[in-house]
Design a protein around this motif. Structure first.
Motif, PDB file in Angstrom:
ATOM      1  N   PRO A  48       0.820  -1.207   0.000  1.00 54.16           N
ATOM      2  CA  PRO A  48       0.000   0.000   0.000  1.00 54.16           C
ATOM      3  C   PRO A  48       0.856   1.260   0.000  1.00 54.16           C
ATOM      4  CG  PRO A  48       0.052  -0.904   2.207  1.00 54.16           C
ATOM      5  CD  PRO A  48       0.850  -1.835   1.334  1.00 54.16           C
ATOM      6  N   PRO A  57       1.417   5.506   0.455  1.00 54.80           N
ATOM      7  CA  PRO A  57       0.944   6.534   1.390  1.00 54.80           C
ATOM      8  C   PRO A  57      -0.205   7.346   0.791  1.00 54.80           C
ATOM      9  CG  PRO A  57       3.336   6.582   1.208  1.00 54.80           C
ATOM     10  CD  PRO A  57       2.828   5.653   0.142  1.00 54.80           C
ATOM     11  N   TYR A  58      -1.121   7.775   1.651  1.00 61.46           N
ATOM     12  CA  TYR A  58      -2.299   8.523   1.215  1.00 61.46           C
ATOM     13  C   TYR A  58      -1.901   9.850   0.570  1.00 61.46           C
ATOM     14  CZ  TYR A  58      -7.141  10.178   1.377  1.00 61.46           C
ATOM     15  OH  TYR A  58      -8.390  10.631   1.040  1.00 61.46           O
ATOM     16  N   VAL A  75      -8.070   3.125  -0.885  1.00 57.93           N
ATOM     17  CA  VAL A  75      -7.863   2.661   0.490  1.00 57.93           C
ATOM     18  C   VAL A  75      -8.727   1.430   0.736  1.00 57.93           C
ATOM     19  CG1 VAL A  75      -8.303   3.228   2.914  1.00 57.93           C
ATOM     20  CG2 VAL A  75      -7.127   4.867   1.458  1.00 57.93           C
ATOM     21  N   GLY A  90      -7.158  -1.583  -0.642  1.00 58.17           N
ATOM     22  CA  GLY A  90      -5.881  -1.971  -0.044  1.00 58.17           C
ATOM     23  C   GLY A  90      -4.667  -1.468  -0.808  1.00 58.17           C
ATOM     24  N   TRP A  91      -4.863  -0.610  -1.789  1.00 56.92           N
ATOM     25  CA  TRP A  91      -3.740  -0.114  -2.570  1.00 56.92           C
ATOM     26  C   TRP A  91      -3.077   1.086  -1.910  1.00 56.92           C
ATOM     27  CZ3 TRP A  91      -1.378  -1.730  -7.036  1.00 56.92           C
ATOM     28  CH2 TRP A  91      -1.933  -2.855  -7.608  1.00 56.92           C
ATOM     29  N   VAL A  92      -3.798   1.764  -1.006  1.00 52.46           N
ATOM     30  CA  VAL A  92      -3.299   2.966  -0.349  1.00 52.46           C
ATOM     31  C   VAL A  92      -3.530   2.832   1.134  1.00 52.46           C
ATOM     32  CG1 VAL A  92      -3.589   5.483  -0.190  1.00 52.46           C
ATOM     33  CG2 VAL A  92      -3.758   4.372  -2.410  1.00 52.46           C
ATOM     34  N   LYS A  93      -2.558   3.301   1.939  1.00 52.19           N
ATOM     35  CA  LYS A  93      -2.717   3.288   3.381  1.00 52.19           C
ATOM     36  C   LYS A  93      -3.741   4.346   3.767  1.00 52.19           C
ATOM     37  CE  LYS A  93       2.108   2.140   4.196  1.00 52.19           C
ATOM     38  NZ  LYS A  93       3.373   2.659   4.705  1.00 52.19           N
ATOM     39  N   PRO A  94      -4.539   4.104   4.805  1.00 49.25           N
ATOM     40  CA  PRO A  94      -5.515   5.122   5.230  1.00 49.25           C
ATOM     41  C   PRO A  94      -4.797   6.374   5.730  1.00 49.25           C
ATOM     42  CG  PRO A  94      -5.801   3.050   6.442  1.00 49.25           C
ATOM     43  CD  PRO A  94      -4.617   2.890   5.568  1.00 49.25           C
ATOM     44  N   LYS A 105      -3.687   9.495   8.035  1.00 50.07           N
ATOM     45  CA  LYS A 105      -3.545   9.683   9.493  1.00 50.07           C
ATOM     46  C   LYS A 105      -4.369  10.897   9.875  1.00 50.07           C
ATOM     47  CE  LYS A 105       1.044   7.747   9.523  1.00 50.07           C
ATOM     48  NZ  LYS A 105       2.470   7.979   9.743  1.00 50.07           N
TER      49      LYS A 105
END
Length: 80
Positions: free
Chosen positions: A42, A44-45, A70, A73-77, A79
Protein backbone atom coordinates in the motif's frame (compact mmCIF):
# COMPACT_ATOMS: atom_id res chain seq x y z
CA UNK A 1 0.58 -39.09 -31.97
CA UNK A 2 -1.59 -39.96 -28.97
CA UNK A 3 1.20 -42.16 -27.57
CA UNK A 4 3.53 -39.15 -27.51
CA UNK A 5 1.01 -36.92 -25.76
CA UNK A 6 0.25 -39.68 -23.24
CA UNK A 7 3.97 -40.06 -22.52
CA UNK A 8 4.26 -36.31 -21.93
CA UNK A 9 1.36 -36.42 -19.46
CA UNK A 10 2.85 -39.39 -17.58
CA UNK A 11 6.32 -37.82 -17.39
CA UNK A 12 4.83 -34.53 -16.21
CA UNK A 13 2.77 -36.27 -13.53
CA UNK A 14 5.77 -38.23 -12.28
CA UNK A 15 8.06 -35.20 -12.15
CA UNK A 16 5.58 -32.99 -10.27
CA UNK A 17 6.12 -34.52 -6.80
CA UNK A 18 9.89 -34.38 -7.26
CA UNK A 19 9.76 -30.71 -8.23
CA UNK A 20 7.55 -29.90 -5.24
CA UNK A 21 9.88 -31.73 -2.89
CA UNK A 22 12.94 -29.95 -4.30
CA UNK A 23 11.21 -26.59 -3.87
CA UNK A 24 10.26 -27.22 -0.24
CA UNK A 25 13.68 -28.63 0.59
CA UNK A 26 15.38 -25.39 -0.49
CA UNK A 27 13.19 -23.18 1.74
CA UNK A 28 15.00 -22.45 5.02
CA UNK A 29 13.15 -23.19 8.24
CA UNK A 30 12.27 -20.26 10.47
CA UNK A 31 10.07 -17.19 10.49
CA UNK A 32 9.32 -15.59 7.16
CA UNK A 33 10.44 -11.99 6.87
CA UNK A 34 8.60 -9.87 4.34
CA UNK A 35 10.24 -6.58 3.48
CA UNK A 36 7.93 -3.70 2.61
CA UNK A 37 9.01 -2.03 -0.60
CA UNK A 38 8.14 1.56 -1.42
CA UNK A 39 7.30 0.73 -5.05
CA UNK A 40 4.55 -1.74 -4.11
CA UNK A 41 1.17 -1.23 -2.40
CA UNK A 42 0.00 0.00 0.00
CA UNK A 43 1.14 3.49 -0.94
CA UNK A 44 0.94 6.53 1.39
CA UNK A 45 -2.30 8.52 1.21
CA UNK A 46 -0.50 11.83 0.59
CA UNK A 47 1.31 10.34 -2.40
CA UNK A 48 -2.05 9.25 -3.80
CA UNK A 49 -3.54 12.74 -3.42
CA UNK A 50 -0.48 14.36 -5.01
CA UNK A 51 -0.47 11.92 -7.93
CA UNK A 52 -4.20 12.41 -8.54
CA UNK A 53 -3.85 16.20 -8.57
CA UNK A 54 -0.82 15.91 -10.85
CA UNK A 55 -2.99 13.98 -13.32
CA UNK A 56 -5.58 16.78 -13.38
CA UNK A 57 -8.15 15.51 -10.87
CA UNK A 58 -9.95 18.09 -8.73
CA UNK A 59 -9.31 18.05 -4.97
CA UNK A 60 -12.68 16.46 -4.18
CA UNK A 61 -12.36 13.84 -6.90
CA UNK A 62 -8.78 13.05 -5.84
CA UNK A 63 -9.99 12.49 -2.26
CA UNK A 64 -12.80 10.21 -3.44
CA UNK A 65 -10.44 8.31 -5.75
CA UNK A 66 -7.85 7.77 -3.01
CA UNK A 67 -10.56 6.73 -0.54
CA UNK A 68 -11.68 4.06 -3.01
CA UNK A 69 -8.07 2.85 -3.32
CA UNK A 70 -7.86 2.66 0.49
CA UNK A 71 -10.88 0.32 0.45
CA UNK A 72 -9.10 -1.91 -2.09
CA UNK A 73 -5.88 -1.97 -0.04
CA UNK A 74 -3.74 -0.11 -2.57
CA UNK A 75 -3.30 2.97 -0.35
CA UNK A 76 -2.72 3.29 3.38
CA UNK A 77 -5.52 5.12 5.23
CA UNK A 78 -4.81 8.77 6.04
CA UNK A 79 -3.55 9.68 9.49
CA UNK A 80 -6.17 11.82 11.19
Amino acid sequence: MSVVSAAVVVIGALSLPAAAQARTASVPAGPAVHAVRADQPPFPYTDCINAAKKHGESASYAKWHCDELVKKGWVKPPKR
